[in-house]
Design a protein around this motif. Structure first.
Motif, PDB file in Angstrom:
ATOM      1  N   ARG A  76      12.860  -0.801  11.177  1.00 25.72           N
ATOM      2  CA  ARG A  76      12.816  -1.747  10.048  1.00 25.72           C
ATOM      3  C   ARG A  76      11.377  -2.086   9.678  1.00 25.72           C
ATOM      4  O   ARG A  76      11.011  -2.151   8.501  1.00 25.72           O
ATOM      5  N   GLU A  77      10.537  -2.287  10.692  1.00 24.37           N
ATOM      6  CA  GLU A  77       9.135  -2.627  10.436  1.00 24.37           C
ATOM      7  C   GLU A  77       8.399  -1.482   9.744  1.00 24.37           C
ATOM      8  O   GLU A  77       7.605  -1.711   8.832  1.00 24.37           O
ATOM      9  N   LEU A  78       8.650  -0.253  10.168  1.00 24.01           N
ATOM     10  CA  LEU A  78       8.021   0.888   9.501  1.00 24.01           C
ATOM     11  C   LEU A  78       8.428   0.910   8.033  1.00 24.01           C
ATOM     12  O   LEU A  78       7.573   1.039   7.152  1.00 24.01           O
ATOM     13  N   ARG A  79       9.703   0.749   7.769  1.00 21.08           N
ATOM     14  CA  ARG A  79      10.171   0.781   6.374  1.00 21.08           C
ATOM     15  C   ARG A  79       9.580  -0.382   5.572  1.00 21.08           C
ATOM     16  O   ARG A  79       9.227  -0.205   4.406  1.00 21.08           O
ATOM     17  N   ARG A  80       9.431  -1.534   6.189  1.00 17.45           N
ATOM     18  CA  ARG A  80       8.827  -2.675   5.492  1.00 17.45           C
ATOM     19  C   ARG A  80       7.373  -2.366   5.139  1.00 17.45           C
ATOM     20  O   ARG A  80       6.932  -2.598   4.017  1.00 17.45           O
ATOM     21  N   ARG A  81       6.640  -1.827   6.099  1.00 25.79           N
ATOM     22  CA  ARG A  81       5.226  -1.506   5.851  1.00 25.79           C
ATOM     23  C   ARG A  81       5.069  -0.418   4.799  1.00 25.79           C
ATOM     24  O   ARG A  81       4.108  -0.426   4.036  1.00 25.79           O
ATOM     25  N   LEU A  82       6.005   0.512   4.764  1.00 27.37           N
ATOM     26  CA  LEU A  82       5.950   1.561   3.754  1.00 27.37           C
ATOM     27  C   LEU A  82       6.297   1.016   2.374  1.00 27.37           C
ATOM     28  O   LEU A  82       5.691   1.401   1.377  1.00 27.37           O
ATOM     29  N   ALA A  83       7.265   0.115   2.323  1.00 28.53           N
ATOM     30  CA  ALA A  83       7.693  -0.452   1.032  1.00 28.53           C
ATOM     31  C   ALA A  83       6.670  -1.433   0.481  1.00 28.53           C
ATOM     32  O   ALA A  83       6.568  -1.601  -0.743  1.00 28.53           O
ATOM     33  N   HIS A 105      10.466   8.245   5.165  1.00 25.40           N
ATOM     34  CA  HIS A 105      11.314   7.347   5.961  1.00 25.40           C
ATOM     35  C   HIS A 105      11.779   6.132   5.163  1.00 25.40           C
ATOM     36  O   HIS A 105      12.655   5.406   5.604  1.00 25.40           O
ATOM     37  N   LEU A 106      11.170   5.917   4.024  1.00 24.15           N
ATOM     38  CA  LEU A 106      11.631   4.883   3.103  1.00 24.15           C
ATOM     39  C   LEU A 106      12.711   5.561   2.265  1.00 24.15           C
ATOM     40  O   LEU A 106      12.419   6.335   1.368  1.00 24.15           O
ATOM     41  N   GLU A 107      13.955   5.305   2.598  1.00 34.86           N
ATOM     42  CA  GLU A 107      15.060   6.124   2.088  1.00 34.86           C
ATOM     43  C   GLU A 107      15.382   5.915   0.616  1.00 34.86           C
ATOM     44  O   GLU A 107      15.935   6.795  -0.023  1.00 34.86           O
ATOM     45  N   ASP A 108      15.037   4.785   0.034  1.00 32.44           N
ATOM     46  CA  ASP A 108      15.349   4.496  -1.352  1.00 32.44           C
ATOM     47  C   ASP A 108      14.321   5.156  -2.273  1.00 32.44           C
ATOM     48  O   ASP A 108      13.120   4.857  -2.201  1.00 32.44           O
ATOM     49  N   ALA A 109      14.792   6.051  -3.152  1.00 32.78           N
ATOM     50  CA  ALA A 109      13.892   6.763  -4.070  1.00 32.78           C
ATOM     51  C   ALA A 109      13.147   5.799  -4.989  1.00 32.78           C
ATOM     52  O   ALA A 109      11.973   6.015  -5.305  1.00 32.78           O
ATOM     53  N   GLY A 110      13.810   4.713  -5.403  1.00 34.68           N
ATOM     54  CA  GLY A 110      13.148   3.734  -6.254  1.00 34.68           C
ATOM     55  C   GLY A 110      11.994   3.053  -5.533  1.00 34.68           C
ATOM     56  O   GLY A 110      10.938   2.798  -6.122  1.00 34.68           O
TER      57      GLY A 110
END
Length: 174
Positions: A76-83, A105-110
């Motif tokens: 979750r933290e990786l995805r937060r930092r990427l987003a 790893h940020l799965e949402d294309a948007g």
């Protein structure tokens, strides 16, 4: 940048510290070598925060090895930092490459597209390494062949990245 790289590589697969260090060095080592004195404290911080776990496996030849695994909180933290990358992660080329290495790893294309749009906006701002007052200088305006070379190379790299960004954003946006 180091913590993002740790989280990103461990998202892919569990690793022991030595292998993690080799992978980070392959990604960023030519710019910022990863010393054990910085890697292992970062690992301990992430472990203390509950973002990764350490298990011990018997060594095949020598001492037991500590294998690092990303926890669900670490994912979750990786995805937060990427987003939500820090502005420096967008403007600094080396930090940007680290974000880019794990953006899948940020799965949402948007959400991926939004990050790329931030980089695109940054690159579209007029800039130079050299200025005449507040006005950015172009390569053609410089007599110094080395500075002219620097700007020529930077412009070619920037154009290639701009093309890639626009194409990828269009693809992600459907």
């Amino acid at each position: 940048m180091l913590e993002l790289a740790i989280l990103g590589f461990l998202f892919d697969t569990p690793l022991h510290g030595y292998e993690l260090r080799k992978r980070i060095a392959a990604l960023t080592g030519h710019v910022k070598p990863v010393a054990e004195s910085t890697l292992y404290p970062a690992i301990k911080r992430l472990e203390k925060a509950g973002l990764l776990a350490r298990t011990t496996e018997p060594g095949s030849v020598a001492a037991p090895r500590h294998v690092l695994t990303l926890t669900e909180g670490g994912r979750r933290e990786l995805r937060r930092r990427l987003a939500e990358p820090d502005p420096r992660d967008i403007s600094d080329e080396n930090r940007w490459f680290t974000v880019l290495a794990f953006l899948r790893h940020l799965e949402d294309a948007g959400a991926q597209s939004a990050v790329l749009r931030r980089r695109l906006a940054f690159l579209e701002e007029p800039a130079s390494f050299f200025y005449d007052g507040d006005r950015p200088l172009r390569a053609e305006e410089l007599d110094d062949p080395f500075r002219r070379g620097l700007l020529t190379i930077a412009r070619a790299t920037s154009r290639a990245e701009l093309t890639w960004l626009r194409e990828t954003i269009a693809s992600l946006d459907g």
